[in-house]
Design an enzyme around this catalytic site. Structure first.
Site, mmCIF file in Angstrom:
data_model
loop_
_atom_site.group_PDB
_atom_site.id
_atom_site.type_symbol
_atom_site.label_atom_id
_atom_site.label_comp_id
_atom_site.label_asym_id
_atom_site.label_seq_id
_atom_site.Cartn_x
_atom_site.Cartn_y
_atom_site.Cartn_z
ATOM 1 N N ASN A 186 0.853 -1.190 0.000
ATOM 2 C CA ASN A 186 0.000 0.000 0.000
ATOM 3 C C ASN A 186 0.892 1.244 0.000
ATOM 4 O OD1 ASN A 186 -1.904 1.980 0.377
ATOM 5 N ND2 ASN A 186 -2.413 1.406 2.477
ATOM 6 N N LYS A 195 -0.034 4.228 -0.361
ATOM 7 C CA LYS A 195 -0.783 5.379 0.172
ATOM 8 C C LYS A 195 -0.630 6.581 -0.772
ATOM 9 C CE LYS A 195 0.030 3.500 4.715
ATOM 10 N NZ LYS A 195 -0.303 3.597 6.109
ATOM 11 N N HIS A 243 -9.844 0.622 4.872
ATOM 12 C CA HIS A 243 -8.553 0.857 5.530
ATOM 13 C C HIS A 243 -8.770 1.828 6.689
ATOM 14 C CE1 HIS A 243 -4.471 2.300 6.195
ATOM 15 N NE2 HIS A 243 -4.059 1.187 5.613
ATOM 16 N N GLU A 258 -7.242 4.339 7.653
ATOM 17 C CA GLU A 258 -7.126 5.775 7.309
ATOM 18 C C GLU A 258 -8.401 6.270 6.630
ATOM 19 O OE1 GLU A 258 -3.361 5.383 5.305
ATOM 20 O OE2 GLU A 258 -2.473 4.913 7.253
ATOM 21 N N GLU A 273 -5.726 -5.413 10.695
ATOM 22 C CA GLU A 273 -4.814 -4.279 10.834
ATOM 23 C C GLU A 273 -5.176 -3.493 12.091
ATOM 24 O OE1 GLU A 273 -2.670 -3.169 7.064
ATOM 25 O OE2 GLU A 273 -4.424 -1.895 7.149
ATOM 26 N N GLY A 306 1.657 2.360 10.755
ATOM 27 C CA GLY A 306 2.533 3.520 10.602
ATOM 28 C C GLY A 306 3.169 4.000 11.896
ATOM 29 N N SER A 316 2.932 -1.882 10.463
ATOM 30 C CA SER A 316 4.376 -1.678 10.661
ATOM 31 C C SER A 316 5.201 -2.927 10.352
ATOM 32 C CB SER A 316 4.658 -1.201 12.093
ATOM 33 O OG SER A 316 4.028 0.041 12.329
#
Ligand code: PEP
Length: 257
Positions: free
Chosen positions: A9, A11, A94, A96, A166, A172, A212
């Protein structure tokens, strides 16, 4: 064996020429392996040019998000339907998207259904926040996200659905989930899928871990019972790190043969 899925990903990083350079470097390092599927999720803008550059024996393409309506007056959106010839996968829900853009489970469910309608595999992301974990709500959060996200999906459709665990606090942050935490989450996911779709359909669903992921940690994650791949964010922008993660998958696949 079930094919291991390694997803990258990117992003909102890399313009068209930077993306092209990264593919060029990855193409030199990543080897073809029939038991491993490497899927790149570049920014929407670069999907089309990259589709002409990638070696399709090594890579597939996916989109980081897409809209559920097929077409119409939805300024700024790209539909799942428009991605039909370009993408094999779409990441749906996701964290985010959920937390920065306020996407709801109901919208996520419509996106999952749009993927299935358009013959694209959704990778449905589920996972708890730090606070939810501290409050002992992890299992309930996973249950609710699966129940709503997969409402309207049939057992037959589940052949094409991928679930990514996740934990939000691991994305991150450099804060990896432990093997035990992932094992527990996998069991919760499998139990819920089994209750919704039956054990046969559940067996075919691939479950990924994301949060991560580094080359060093990747092998340990891939050896967890029930984990069939990884969703990699930050490390996927570095061709050394990402190709090392794909190498870990080769080793695990070879041992499982
Ligand atoms: C992700 O983007 O889904 C992700 C897991 O990111 P990172 O690997 O950077 O934590």
């Amino acid at each position: 064996m079930t094919r291991i899925l390694i997803a990258a990903n990117w992003k909102m990083n890399l313009n068209t020429s930077q993306a092209s350079l990264l593919i060029h470097r990855l193409q030199e390092r990543v080897k073809i392996h029939r038991d491993i599927e490497v899927v790149l999720f570049p920014p929407m803008l670069t999907l089309q040019p990259l589709s002409m550059q990638i070696d399709r024996r090594k890579f597939r393409l996916g989109a980081q998000d897409a809209y559920y309506q097929d077409e119409g007056a939805y300024t700024g959106q790209v539909s799942v339907h428009m991605l039909r010839d370009l993408a094999h996968y779409v990441i749906v829900g996701h964290s985010e998207r959920r937390h920065v853009f306020g996407e709801t489970d109901d919208e996520i469910s419509k996106k999952v259904q749009a993927c299935i309608r358009n013959d694209i595999s959704p990778i449905l992301c589920v996972g708890e926040t730090k606070q939810e974990r501290l409050d002992g709500e992890t299992n309930q959060v996973i249950h609710d996200q699966l129940m709503v996200g997969l409402s309207g999906v049939t057992s037959n459709d589940m052949d094409d659905v991928v679930i990514a665990y996740e934990p939000v606090w691991a994305i991150g942050t450099g804060d990896n989930a432990t093997v035990t935490q992932i094992e527990d989450a996998v069991k919760v996911i499998q139990k819920n899928l089994s209750a919704m779709f039956g054990p046969r359909a559940t067996k075919k669903v691939r479950i990924l871990y994301g949060g991560s992921v580094t080359p060093d940690a990747s092998r340990g994650y891939l050896e967890i019972d029930g984990i069939n791949g990884l969703l990699v964010g930050g490390a996927s922008l570095n061709y050394h790190q990402f190709s090392d993660i794909v190498d870990s998958a080769y080793r695990v696949a070879r041992e499982n043969q």
